[in-house]
Design a protein around this motif. Sequence first.
Motif, short mmCIF file in Angstrom:
data_model
loop_
_atom_site.label_atom_id
_atom_site.label_comp_id
_atom_site.label_asym_id
_atom_site.label_seq_id
_atom_site.Cartn_x
_atom_site.Cartn_y
_atom_site.Cartn_z
N GLU A 9 2.06 -5.18 -3.41
CA GLU A 9 1.34 -5.74 -2.28
C GLU A 9 2.11 -6.89 -1.66
OE1 GLU A 9 -1.59 -8.63 -4.91
OE2 GLU A 9 -2.39 -7.40 -3.31
N ASP A 22 0.81 -1.22 0.00
CA ASP A 22 0.00 0.00 0.00
C ASP A 22 0.85 1.27 0.00
OD1 ASP A 22 -2.31 -1.60 0.12
OD2 ASP A 22 -2.18 -1.71 2.29
N ALA A 52 -3.83 -4.66 -2.92
CA ALA A 52 -3.20 -3.36 -2.85
C ALA A 52 -3.64 -2.50 -4.02
CB ALA A 52 -1.67 -3.52 -2.87
#
Length: 334
Positions: A327, A304, A321
Amino acid sequence: MNQQHSTERQRAPRNRTLTCTKEEIESFAPQLIEEPVSLSVQEIEGRVIHGDTFAVLPTLPSGFVDLLVIDPPYNLSKNYNGHLFKEKEKGDYSKWFGSLVLKAKAILKPDATVYICSDWKTSVLIAPLLEKYFYVHNRITWEREKGRGAKSNWKNNTEDIWFCSNAKDYYFDVDAVKLKRKVIAPYRVNGKPKDWDEEEGGNYRLTHPSNIWSDISIPFWSMPENTDHPTQKPEKLIAKLILASTKEGDFVFDPFLGSGTTAVVAKKLHRRFSGIEQNLEYCCWALKRLRLADSDHEVQGYADGVFWERNSLSDQPKQKAPTGSVENLSLFDV
């Protein structure tokens, strides 16, 4: 020297250490660039160069590198899969490193950034040379927690990364490398969180990065990025350097590529890259890791758009993400 291939070792069934079979080495080897006479930036981009760094650097184009990551042999004796680096007298190591810096400096853009890895003893030797040839901005110390300790000394579990630039002005994106920490004693103003957020997985605050890194774990046997390289750097560590000091599309170069971590992370983060490595098996590990990075863009402990404090990401709900981020939904939150 005879080389003991890591593929010959007996491993536990759940060991995820990346290796190459003899057949894979024979398959990967032709994909390497052997010590070039003269190649363009386009010809080396995305490639691994097999050869001696001191011989290869003078053959490379000048002024094409945005970020140089140097992880040289420290001044201690170590066997790199059959290539033995012997500890030198202090003056001899300084001369060796100074020669390296002069050759490497030629491939840098005027505003390039340079990170140099070291241990504390070697730092004493290279610091004057870095001051001579670059602008030195900081020394990062990261916790390299490994080993059983010493009986007559303090356990040595840190390493240095010198942060330098080729010019007084340089690129640095602090927002790209913020650390997400758990808030132990949340403070509120008028009932609302102050400088922290309430999330489903807990209370967290985004903090500016310091020059002390305690959120890094070195690769170990159950991590898919792990290899048998004796001084392998974690992908999370290299990701911090790349995100802080480059933009997408910039060129990242590593003259001691080892098992390929710098190249792999640069690929995952959409940077151009190349590197040099003298050991054939290490080169092949790097190529195998680069191939795996085509389908696996994860960097351990980064998700993120932020770096998560160690052992905190695994507490988060599993969710995809956002587009453009890397991610991490792994069991190993390091």
